[in-house]
Motif scaffolding. Structure first.
Motif, PDB file in Angstrom:
ATOM      1  N   ARG A 192       3.005  -2.445  -6.276  1.00 54.93           N
ATOM      2  CA  ARG A 192       2.192  -1.600  -5.411  1.00 54.93           C
ATOM      3  C   ARG A 192       0.716  -1.739  -5.788  1.00 54.93           C
ATOM      4  N   ILE A 193      -0.132  -1.484  -4.813  1.00 53.95           N
ATOM      5  CA  ILE A 193      -1.574  -1.578  -5.057  1.00 53.95           C
ATOM      6  C   ILE A 193      -2.012  -0.551  -6.090  1.00 53.95           C
ATOM      7  N   GLU A 194      -1.369   0.628  -6.098  1.00 56.28           N
ATOM      8  CA  GLU A 194      -1.759   1.617  -7.096  1.00 56.28           C
ATOM      9  C   GLU A 194      -1.452   1.149  -8.515  1.00 56.28           C
ATOM     10  N   THR A 195      -0.449   0.257  -8.657  1.00 60.54           N
ATOM     11  CA  THR A 195      -0.159  -0.317  -9.980  1.00 60.54           C
ATOM     12  C   THR A 195      -1.319  -1.184 -10.438  1.00 60.54           C
ATOM     13  N   LEU A 196      -1.852  -1.984  -9.524  1.00 64.39           N
ATOM     14  CA  LEU A 196      -2.995  -2.825  -9.856  1.00 64.39           C
ATOM     15  C   LEU A 196      -4.246  -1.974 -10.095  1.00 64.39           C
ATOM     16  N   ARG A 197      -4.403  -0.937  -9.290  1.00 63.98           N
ATOM     17  CA  ARG A 197      -5.583  -0.083  -9.450  1.00 63.98           C
ATOM     18  C   ARG A 197      -5.594   0.569 -10.834  1.00 63.98           C
ATOM     19  N   ALA A 198      -4.419   0.851 -11.361  1.00 63.98           N
ATOM     20  CA  ALA A 198      -4.341   1.459 -12.690  1.00 63.98           C
ATOM     21  C   ALA A 198      -4.758   0.493 -13.791  1.00 63.98           C
ATOM     22  N   MET A 199      -4.791  -0.822 -13.470  1.00 58.14           N
ATOM     23  CA  MET A 199      -5.195  -1.819 -14.459  1.00 58.14           C
ATOM     24  C   MET A 199      -6.708  -1.988 -14.539  1.00 58.14           C
ATOM     25  N   SER A 223       0.851  -1.197   0.000  1.00 57.01           N
ATOM     26  CA  SER A 223       0.000   0.000   0.000  1.00 57.01           C
ATOM     27  C   SER A 223       0.882   1.240   0.000  1.00 57.01           C
ATOM     28  N   GLU A 224       0.280   2.412  -0.136  1.00 56.37           N
ATOM     29  CA  GLU A 224       1.046   3.663  -0.171  1.00 56.37           C
ATOM     30  C   GLU A 224       1.751   3.935   1.151  1.00 56.37           C
ATOM     31  N   ASP A 225       1.177   3.422   2.260  1.00 59.46           N
ATOM     32  CA  ASP A 225       1.804   3.652   3.560  1.00 59.46           C
ATOM     33  C   ASP A 225       2.721   2.506   3.983  1.00 59.46           C
ATOM     34  N   GLY A 226       3.100   1.641   3.001  1.00 67.61           N
ATOM     35  CA  GLY A 226       4.105   0.629   3.268  1.00 67.61           C
ATOM     36  C   GLY A 226       3.611  -0.652   3.906  1.00 67.61           C
ATOM     37  N   ARG A 227       2.303  -0.933   3.820  1.00 71.90           N
ATOM     38  CA  ARG A 227       1.761  -2.183   4.356  1.00 71.90           C
ATOM     39  C   ARG A 227       1.484  -3.165   3.222  1.00 71.90           C
ATOM     40  N   LEU A 228       1.586  -4.460   3.535  1.00 73.34           N
ATOM     41  CA  LEU A 228       1.189  -5.492   2.580  1.00 73.34           C
ATOM     42  C   LEU A 228      -0.278  -5.830   2.812  1.00 73.34           C
ATOM     43  N   LEU A 229      -1.115  -5.578   1.815  1.00 70.43           N
ATOM     44  CA  LEU A 229      -2.547  -5.851   1.927  1.00 70.43           C
ATOM     45  C   LEU A 229      -2.935  -6.946   0.934  1.00 70.43           C
ATOM     46  N   PRO A 230      -3.816  -7.890   1.342  1.00 71.70           N
ATOM     47  CA  PRO A 230      -4.204  -8.978   0.431  1.00 71.70           C
ATOM     48  C   PRO A 230      -4.904  -8.457  -0.815  1.00 71.70           C
TER      49      PRO A 230
END
Length: 529
Positions: free
Chosen positions: A520-527, A435-442
């Motif tokens: 990063r999650i934002e990379t996936l969100r861009a997909m 995540s943007e704040d450095g956490r690993l989220l499923p």
């Protein structure tokens, strides 16, 4: 029940498709009515015993053995039915052996209410062998998991009695267990059952993956492959049914679609949910992602709120019956013309026509496919223009050409043992991204894509890098990167990361990559399409 238990045991430990066909066929020929009819119903998912749920089974066993022993054993074995069958104490002689027959068991359990069923189930378990208990519990909870699809069971029946499987499929939904008329026809003791004036399911025409070959666009027509569920709509004699690809009746879950189908005939299409106004009109109209359709699937009834929030419609591909006329023998081009006229007279709020992809060459089609990232597009379908509508997969007629999967590097977070043959391995993996704040989220969970050798390696990793346990789930050190392939990614309010993957599978184990370099999650969100 003993014969059915032996059949189930044989199927569980047999991988060969032909061997499974022989096992089922031998059982059906040797077993009398109505037991064999109920066995066939069980194999095709047509047995419903609503009063027996997994929770009932757990309550019964935990009242007879130490609950901690049961839970530890269940965790080790990986299957509740097998664990209960082995742990169940005692084995009393049956006063009436006929009461343990398959038909008698189904008749007894299916008519009892929730207050009476547990005692009846316990009475049966007391009088059965472990093998019979296992079969009974699988039957009662609807979880056979014997590696037998409904189509394979019907094929085994057809082969056992030298019948055409498509002819069997044609009348299947006009009959009910224990299929006395079906067996009478198979053995020459009765006439072939007829499906006239009944809204029965017809087998779908299926496609082969295209592979590396190319096809000539003057010989094949192209359509978008939509990411919904394949359905068949049937209307005859004033009755309407909506069937899934497996032949399940899902009419009750989509009453607005069934209610709007007001012309006699049989059509083939994709069930979808309407999207917002930004959907791609060039591809055939706005459609939501599969994630939206999932909110409607599996429901026996739907609320007005659900109908409003997730409005369903069918994008039609083909026509099997035009009124009472069977048009399956016609060429695709002729059926397409029929379908265009048929759709024009349906309610446009619930039905539209799958548009053809305009490509004058295979290279042009390839470019269009590569650029199609609409939320509900999986790829393209290629249909031979002169092909009749024939059941099953026939080489050279229809092809499916899925778009290339998306990929992301994720970090393994949790692992859980599999079921059945994988019950001794940690084979189900939850993985996450930063995540943007450095956490690993499923962001997803996968249990496929790896080889047997890779499964053993992953299992060893889980066992040697466990940092915490939550029942059957192990949390692992956040050091292993997995390259995950997936068909699409969608926004999701049910996941902490805010996204959900569609069809994730493990593409590669990245021992060469440190966890800090995972995506990063934002990379996936861009997909997200």
């Amino acid at each position: 029940m003993r014969g059915f238990a032996r059949l189930l045991d044989g199927l569980v430990y047999t991988r060969s498709r032909n061997a499974k066909l022989r096992l089922i066929g031998a059982y059906l020929r040797a077993t009398p009515d109505p037991d064999r009819g109920w066995a066939l119903a069980a194999l095709t998912g047509a047995v419903d015993i609503p009063a027996i749920k997994p929770a009932v089974v757990r309550a019964l066993i935990e009242a007879r053995v130490d609950p901690v022993l049961f839970r530890m054993s269940r965790d080790y074995v990986g299957d509740t039915a097998e664990t209960v069958a082995l742990l169940w104490p005692g084995h009393a002689a049956a006063d009436d052996p006929a009461a343990l027959g398959l038909a008698a068991v189904v008749a007894r359990l299916s008519t009892l209410g929730r207050s009476e069923a547990p005692a009846a189930l316990a009475w049966l378990l007391d009088r059965m062998t472990p093998e019979e208990r296992y079969a009974l519990l699988k039957l009662a909870t609807g979880g056979l998991r014997a590696g037998v699809s409904a189509r394979l069971a019907k094929t085994a029946f057809a082969q056992a009695f030298a019948l055409d499987v498509d002819a069997v499929e044609e009348v299947w939904h006009a009959l009910a267990p224990p299929y006395a008329a079906l067996f009478a026809w198979a053995e020459g003791r009765g006439e072939q059952p007829l499906a006239a004036d009944m809204p029965v399911f017809r087998p779908f025409m299926l496609a082969h993956p295209l592979g590396e070959d190319q096809v000539a666009m003057d010989t094949y027509a192209a359509e978008w492959k939509w990411d919904g569920i394949r359905v068949q709509l049937v209307r005859v004699g004033g009755q309407v049914r909506l069937y899934s690809r497996g032949g399940d009746d899902i009419t009750a879950a989509f009453p607005e679609v069934a209610g709007a189908f007001d012309r006699d005939g049989v059509v083939d299409g994709e069930l979808l949910v309407k999207g917002d106004a930004q959907g791609s009109a060039a591809h055939g109209g706005a459609t939501a992602s599969f994630n939206a359709l999932q909110q409607r699937l599996g429901r026996k009834a739907v609320s007005a709120r659900m109908l409003a929030d997730y409005p369903a419609f069918v994008r039609l591909y083909d026509i099997l019956f035009d009124g009472a006329e069977d048009v399956r023998p016609l060429a695709w081009t002729a059926r397409r013309a029929r379908l265009e006229r048929f759709v024009a007279r349906l309610d446009p709020a619930h039905f539209d026509l799958s548009v053809l992809v305009d490509a004058d060459s295979f290279a042009a089609l390839e470019a269009l496919r590569a650029g199609a990232r609409d939320a509900a597009i999986e790829g393209v379908m290629l249909k031979r223009r002169d092909s009749a509508y024939v059941a099953g997969r026939r080489t050279g007629l229809w092809y499916k050409w899925k778009r290339d999967p998306l990929r992301a590097d994720c970090v393994m977070l949790y692992a859980q043992r599999g079921n059945g043959k994988r019950s001794s391995f940690y084979s189900d993996y939850t993985f996450g991204c930063w995540s943007e704040d450095g956490r690993l989220l499923p962001v997803g969970k996968a249990y496929s894509g790896f080889t047997d050798e890779e499964l053993k390696w992953l299992d060893r990793f889980v066992r040697t890098h466990t940092v915490n346990r939550f029942g059957p789930v192990r949390e692992v050190e956040k050091t292993l990167v997995l390259e995950v392939a997936f068909d699409s990614v969608h926004a999701s309010t049910r996941h902490k990361s805010g996204i959900a993957m569609r069809f994730p599978r493990i593409a590669r184990i990245r021992t060469d990559k440190p966890a800090a370099e995972a995506d990063r999650i934002e990379t996936l969100r861009a997909m997200i399409a």
